[in-house]
Design a protein around this motif. Structure first.
Motif, PDB file in Angstrom:
ATOM      1  N   ILE A  19       0.835  -1.203   0.000  1.00 16.07           N
ATOM      2  CA  ILE A  19       0.000   0.000   0.000  1.00 16.07           C
ATOM      3  C   ILE A  19       0.866   1.248   0.000  1.00 16.07           C
ATOM      4  O   ILE A  19       1.923   1.295   0.628  1.00 16.07           O
ATOM      5  N   GLU A  24      -3.486   7.874   4.875  1.00 20.36           N
ATOM      6  CA  GLU A  24      -4.675   7.051   5.093  1.00 20.36           C
ATOM      7  C   GLU A  24      -4.327   5.630   5.527  1.00 20.36           C
ATOM      8  O   GLU A  24      -5.180   4.897   6.003  1.00 20.36           O
ATOM      9  N   THR A  25      -3.082   5.246   5.323  1.00 14.97           N
ATOM     10  CA  THR A  25      -2.665   3.888   5.680  1.00 14.97           C
ATOM     11  C   THR A  25      -2.264   3.823   7.141  1.00 14.97           C
ATOM     12  O   THR A  25      -1.477   4.639   7.617  1.00 14.97           O
ATOM     13  N   ASP A  53     -13.508  -0.596   7.462  1.00 16.75           N
ATOM     14  CA  ASP A  53     -13.464   0.619   6.647  1.00 16.75           C
ATOM     15  C   ASP A  53     -12.096   1.282   6.656  1.00 16.75           C
ATOM     16  O   ASP A  53     -11.921   2.373   6.107  1.00 16.75           O
ATOM     17  N   LYS A  54     -11.094   0.629   7.251  1.00 16.44           N
ATOM     18  CA  LYS A  54      -9.764   1.228   7.367  1.00 16.44           C
ATOM     19  C   LYS A  54      -8.789   0.555   6.396  1.00 16.44           C
ATOM     20  O   LYS A  54      -9.001  -0.575   5.962  1.00 16.44           O
ATOM     21  N   THR A  55      -7.725   1.283   6.060  1.00 15.48           N
ATOM     22  CA  THR A  55      -6.673   0.758   5.205  1.00 15.48           C
ATOM     23  C   THR A  55      -5.458   0.433   6.072  1.00 15.48           C
ATOM     24  O   THR A  55      -4.891   1.316   6.714  1.00 15.48           O
ATOM     25  N   CYS A  57      -1.671  -1.694   6.784  1.00 15.53           N
ATOM     26  CA  CYS A  57      -0.489  -2.431   6.366  1.00 15.53           C
ATOM     27  C   CYS A  57       0.082  -3.087   7.615  1.00 15.53           C
ATOM     28  O   CYS A  57       0.455  -2.387   8.565  1.00 15.53           O
ATOM     29  N   SER A  77      -5.179 -11.302   3.549  1.00 15.90           N
ATOM     30  CA  SER A  77      -4.914 -10.014   2.912  1.00 15.90           C
ATOM     31  C   SER A  77      -5.836  -9.792   1.717  1.00 15.90           C
ATOM     32  O   SER A  77      -6.298  -8.664   1.479  1.00 15.90           O
ATOM     33  N   SER A  81      -8.516  -6.851   1.510  1.00 15.75           N
ATOM     34  CA  SER A  81      -7.805  -5.875   0.673  1.00 15.75           C
ATOM     35  C   SER A  81      -6.761  -5.112   1.482  1.00 15.75           C
ATOM     36  O   SER A  81      -6.688  -3.887   1.445  1.00 15.75           O
ATOM     37  N   SER A  82      -5.988  -5.848   2.218  1.00 20.44           N
ATOM     38  CA  SER A  82      -4.948  -5.251   3.050  1.00 20.44           C
ATOM     39  C   SER A  82      -3.586  -5.799   2.640  1.00 20.44           C
ATOM     40  O   SER A  82      -3.491  -6.785   1.898  1.00 20.44           O
ATOM     41  N   CYS A  83      -2.551  -5.150   3.130  1.00 19.77           N
ATOM     42  CA  CYS A  83      -1.187  -5.603   2.863  1.00 19.77           C
ATOM     43  C   CYS A  83      -0.615  -6.218   4.136  1.00 19.77           C
ATOM     44  O   CYS A  83      -0.727  -5.639   5.226  1.00 19.77           O
TER      45      CYS A  83
END
Length: 335
Positions: A19, A24-25, A53-55, A57, A77, A81-83
């Motif tokens: 990401i 925002e990460t 709702d959060k991004t 890593c 992941s 949709s996460s790293c």
């Protein structure tokens, strides 16, 4: 910077799309070994399940991670949709630091984490692997650290602060002693203070080590005294599942608790503790994760057999309790 990536990281496995490290990460890091890897995995899953709702890593620092767990982290992941980045650590520089039956050298991975992640983010949330999330933790990424090196929650009570202040010959700790299981780290402040180097120096000092009862935690309290922001205990609500052996345990876990910290030698992934009401947040997160079919851990050491026996007898499982007790005696005599 004391720890450099080229010196302490043997391999780095990036799962999902790495990401963009923008504002925002939100970066979360763990330090774990094989014995706590299931705890770490379910902890990551619980954060994602409760903060959709959060991004995020995630940075997982460990000495080993087999292909089966890598595959499950990859699945996790993709689902959220996460790293997830797995760092395989070379532990040579940590050999010789104090450890015991409860705490392996993995407790010192947090010093590597803060150094390595400085270039990626100004703030990272460090979590112990025995922590489960059951709510929105976005506040931890919004709190103003100002000139503080870390933010953390208090450990126990004022009497305990006085205990640690006396043991460590640090009167200032009577005003507050924190638990190191949840740390919001100001990576620039950490580096500017050379905290990793100073911590390893203290942990190698024969005049200091005998005073340390909680190795990394004591050292962090000593070095950051006066530079800590104390945060709400709902972000590090500590509870030992061994308290369940009491007749009327006082469990502090409530609906408003955001992060549950399962302190002590008995963990919710142990087969003898998974049925307690207090362990339910872990069990629910595990069942909804790629590790749903991973068996709960059976006892393998004398200490674990002893606790397995106590918990089984408490539950009225007398045959299992007797078997665990005999295994405990066997381990004490022959191992």
């Amino acid at each position: 910077m004391y720890f450099h990536e080229s010196e302490v990281i043997r391999d780095k496995i990036i799962l999902g799309n790495e990401i963009d490290h923008g504002s925002e990460t939100q970066h979360i890091a763990y330090g774990t070994d094989a014995g706590f890897l299931i705890g770490c995995a379910v902890s990551v899953a619980s954060v994602l399940q409760n903060n959709k709702d959060k991004t995020f890593c995630f940075h997982l620092f460990t000495d080993k991670c087999d292909s089966q767990n890598i595959s499950k982290f990859q699945q996790l992941s993709k689902e959220f949709s996460s790293c997830i980045i797995v760092y395989i650590i070379s532990t040579e520089r940590l050999i010789g630091l104090p450890s015991n039956k409860l705490w392996s050298t993995a407790i010192y991975y947090r010093f590597i984490i803060a150094d390595i992640l400085r270039e990626k983010c100004q703030r990272v949330l460090y979590l112990d692997s025995d922590i489960i999330c059951q709510g929105d933790i976005s506040e931890l990424f919004l709190v103003s650290l100002a000139d503080n090196i870390i933010a953390a929650s208090i450990d126990r009570n004022k009497e305990w602060w006085q205990n640690r202040a006396h043991a460590l010959n640090m009167p200032e700790l009577e005003n507050g002693y924190f638990n190191s299981g949840v740390l919001v780290i100001n990576t620039n402040g950490w580096a500017s203070f050379n905290l990793s180097e100073k911590a390893i120096s203290l942990l190698s000092d024969d005049n200091v080590v005998p005073r340390l009862g909680y190795y990394d935690q004591d050292v962090l309290n000593i070095l950051t005294c006066g530079n800590v922001l104390f945060i709400n205990p709902i972000f590090n609500t500590q509870y030992s599942l061994n308290y369940e052996l009491k007749d009327h345990p006082d469990c502090p876990i409530e609906d408003t608790t955001k992060l549950i910290h399962y302190v002590g030698p008995t963990k919710p992934w142990h087969i003898w503790a998974k049925d307690y009401l207090a362990a339910r947040p872990f069990v629910q997160a595990k069942e909804a994760s790629p590790w749903c079919d991973t068996p709960y851990q059976k006892p393998s050491t004398a200490m674990q057999y002893r606790y397995a026996a106590k918990h089984s007898l408490k539950a009225g499982e007398y045959i299992a309790g007797a078997c665990f007790y005999y295994s405990y005696i066997f381990c004490k005599i022959f191992k």
